[in-house]
Design a protein around this motif. Structure first.
Motif, mmCIF file in Angstrom:
data_model
loop_
_atom_site.group_PDB
_atom_site.id
_atom_site.type_symbol
_atom_site.label_atom_id
_atom_site.label_comp_id
_atom_site.label_asym_id
_atom_site.label_seq_id
_atom_site.Cartn_x
_atom_site.Cartn_y
_atom_site.Cartn_z
ATOM 1 N N PHE A 118 22.907 59.126 8.921
ATOM 2 C CA PHE A 118 23.448 58.284 9.989
ATOM 3 C C PHE A 118 23.917 59.160 11.150
ATOM 4 O O PHE A 118 23.674 58.851 12.325
ATOM 5 N N GLY A 119 24.609 60.252 10.812
ATOM 6 C CA GLY A 119 25.108 61.145 11.856
ATOM 7 C C GLY A 119 23.996 61.813 12.622
ATOM 8 O O GLY A 119 24.040 61.902 13.865
ATOM 9 N N VAL A 120 22.983 62.282 11.911
ATOM 10 C CA VAL A 120 21.844 62.928 12.571
ATOM 11 C C VAL A 120 21.177 61.963 13.540
ATOM 12 O O VAL A 120 20.806 62.334 14.665
ATOM 13 N N SER A 121 21.038 60.704 13.133
ATOM 14 C CA SER A 121 20.393 59.718 14.006
ATOM 15 C C SER A 121 21.220 59.446 15.248
ATOM 16 O O SER A 121 20.670 59.210 16.332
ATOM 17 N N GLY A 181 28.776 60.016 15.580
ATOM 18 C CA GLY A 181 27.799 60.803 14.833
ATOM 19 C C GLY A 181 28.457 61.952 14.094
ATOM 20 O O GLY A 181 28.140 62.239 12.929
ATOM 21 N N ALA A 182 29.417 62.611 14.747
ATOM 22 C CA ALA A 182 30.127 63.714 14.106
ATOM 23 C C ALA A 182 30.946 63.225 12.920
ATOM 24 O O ALA A 182 31.038 63.902 11.881
ATOM 25 N N ILE A 183 31.551 62.046 13.047
ATOM 26 C CA ILE A 183 32.325 61.490 11.932
ATOM 27 C C ILE A 183 31.403 61.178 10.757
ATOM 28 O O ILE A 183 31.717 61.484 9.602
ATOM 29 N N HIS A 184 30.243 60.562 11.038
ATOM 30 C CA HIS A 184 29.260 60.326 9.973
ATOM 31 C C HIS A 184 28.921 61.629 9.257
ATOM 32 O O HIS A 184 28.900 61.686 8.019
ATOM 33 N N LEU A 185 28.633 62.672 10.026
ATOM 34 C CA LEU A 185 28.266 63.959 9.437
ATOM 35 C C LEU A 185 29.401 64.538 8.597
ATOM 36 O O LEU A 185 29.188 64.996 7.470
ATOM 37 N N GLY A 186 30.604 64.517 9.153
ATOM 38 C CA GLY A 186 31.744 65.066 8.425
ATOM 39 C C GLY A 186 32.010 64.324 7.126
ATOM 40 O O GLY A 186 32.255 64.935 6.076
ATOM 41 N N VAL A 187 31.963 62.993 7.194
ATOM 42 C CA VAL A 187 32.161 62.181 5.991
ATOM 43 C C VAL A 187 31.087 62.491 4.961
ATOM 44 O O VAL A 187 31.372 62.689 3.769
ATOM 45 N N GLY A 188 29.837 62.525 5.409
ATOM 46 C CA GLY A 188 28.739 62.776 4.482
ATOM 47 C C GLY A 188 28.865 64.109 3.783
ATOM 48 O O GLY A 188 28.693 64.208 2.556
ATOM 49 N N LEU A 189 29.187 65.149 4.533
ATOM 50 C CA LEU A 189 29.329 66.478 3.934
ATOM 51 C C LEU A 189 30.503 66.522 2.960
ATOM 52 O O LEU A 189 30.423 67.168 1.907
ATOM 53 N N ALA A 237 35.783 58.855 2.902
ATOM 54 C CA ALA A 237 35.159 57.538 2.747
ATOM 55 C C ALA A 237 35.950 56.461 3.475
ATOM 56 O O ALA A 237 35.363 55.523 4.030
ATOM 57 N N THR A 238 37.272 56.589 3.484
ATOM 58 C CA THR A 238 38.093 55.616 4.215
ATOM 59 C C THR A 238 37.827 55.705 5.711
ATOM 60 O O THR A 238 37.747 54.679 6.400
ATOM 61 N N ALA A 239 37.690 56.931 6.224
ATOM 62 C CA ALA A 239 37.365 57.096 7.649
ATOM 63 C C ALA A 239 36.024 56.453 7.968
ATOM 64 O O ALA A 239 35.864 55.775 8.997
ATOM 65 N N GLU A 240 35.049 56.640 7.086
ATOM 66 C CA GLU A 240 33.730 56.030 7.288
ATOM 67 C C GLU A 240 33.828 54.507 7.266
ATOM 68 O O GLU A 240 33.253 53.815 8.117
ATOM 69 N N ALA A 241 34.556 53.985 6.294
ATOM 70 C CA ALA A 241 34.684 52.533 6.179
ATOM 71 C C ALA A 241 35.392 51.934 7.390
ATOM 72 O O ALA A 241 34.989 50.877 7.904
#
Length: 253
Positions: A148-151, A178-186, A198-202
């Motif tokens: 998601f972040g990469v996109s 996008g940066a938040i998606h990447l950070g959450v994913g990693l 995960a809470t930040a992502e949600a």
């Protein structure tokens, strides 16, 4: 005790949210006698295409209704996870294999996989509790968030176009999300501060539903594409909350 009560309430809300998203997608498939647009790209040339669309709608609607009832929630979650997982394996992965450099195809895999993982994780949490496989599912969900972040970075201007016009620095917000998606994913992949990540992502995905998709549906209430985007966003958001409230995520260091 209060913290556990809040977590249980959020988990219940997440399950109901996923149920609502699935029911919405199911109703659209029944109305249009078609599958779920680019998320379920059954070729129009397939025999009995309308019948397949209606059957898909029944499965999604049935899974959603079951997830709304505590007695059948685990069964509905399992059906939803398995059915959407079939979209990944049978419809999206062959396209990725044929065109591995196409990022849009990888994004479709990530979105459908995240929805399927939400269903599987909810089922496992209800029936068996946290364990090794649940940990793997969380890592896979993290990989989806990375995509998601990469996109967001690869299609930053398109993403910025989805940001409400009244918000400032729309392109900057596209990069920030996008940066938040990447950070959450990693963080989910590495097992670091999983609950917080995960809470930040949600929370961020909830803001997408409230600030982006609901206003777009309100502006075009009969538009099938906007309604589909809304219900997919609701399902993805619910999946993120399921991850955020899972007992394995709470153990993340």
């Amino acid at each position: 005790m209060a913290s556990r009560g809040r977590s249980n309430s959020l988990a219940l809300a997440a399950a109901i949210g996923m149920a609502a998203g699935l029911c919405g997608l199911g109703v659209l498939s029944l109305i249009y006698q078609d599958t779920a647009l680019q998320w379920e790209p059954v070729p129009a040339s397939w025999p009995q295409h309308a019948v397949l669309g209606a059957l898909s709608g029944l499965v999604l609607l049935g899974a959603g209704v079951m997830m709304a009832m505590s007695r059948y929630r685990a069964l509905g979650a399992g059906i939803a996870g398995a059915f959407i997982g079939l979209w990944v394996l049978g419809l999206h992965l062959p396209k990725v294999v044929a065109h591995p450099a196409d990022l849009t195809l990888w994004l479709a895999v990530a979105e459908c996989a995240a929805m399927a993982l939400g269903g599987f994780l909810l089922r496992r949490e209800m029936l068996a509790g946290p364990g090794t496989l649940t940990d793997i599912e969380l890592r896979l969900f993290g990989a989806c968030c990375v995509m998601f972040g990469v996109s967001h970075f690869a299609y930053a201007r398109f993403t910025a176009g989805m940001v409400p016009a009244w918000l400032p620095e729309r392109l900057g917000l596209a990069y920030l999300t996008g940066a938040i998606h990447l950070g959450v994913g990693l963080a989910l992949v590495a097992g670091i501060r999983r609950r917080w990540a995960a809470t930040a992502e949600a929370l961020m995905m909830t803001s997408f539903v409230l600030l982006v998709h609901l206003p777009r549906v309100a502006a075009k209430p009969g538009d099938r594409t906007e309604l589909t985007l809304l219900f997919v966003a609701v399902t993805l958001t619910a999946a993120a909350w399921i991850v955020a409230t899972s007992r394995t995520a709470l153990k993340g260091r």
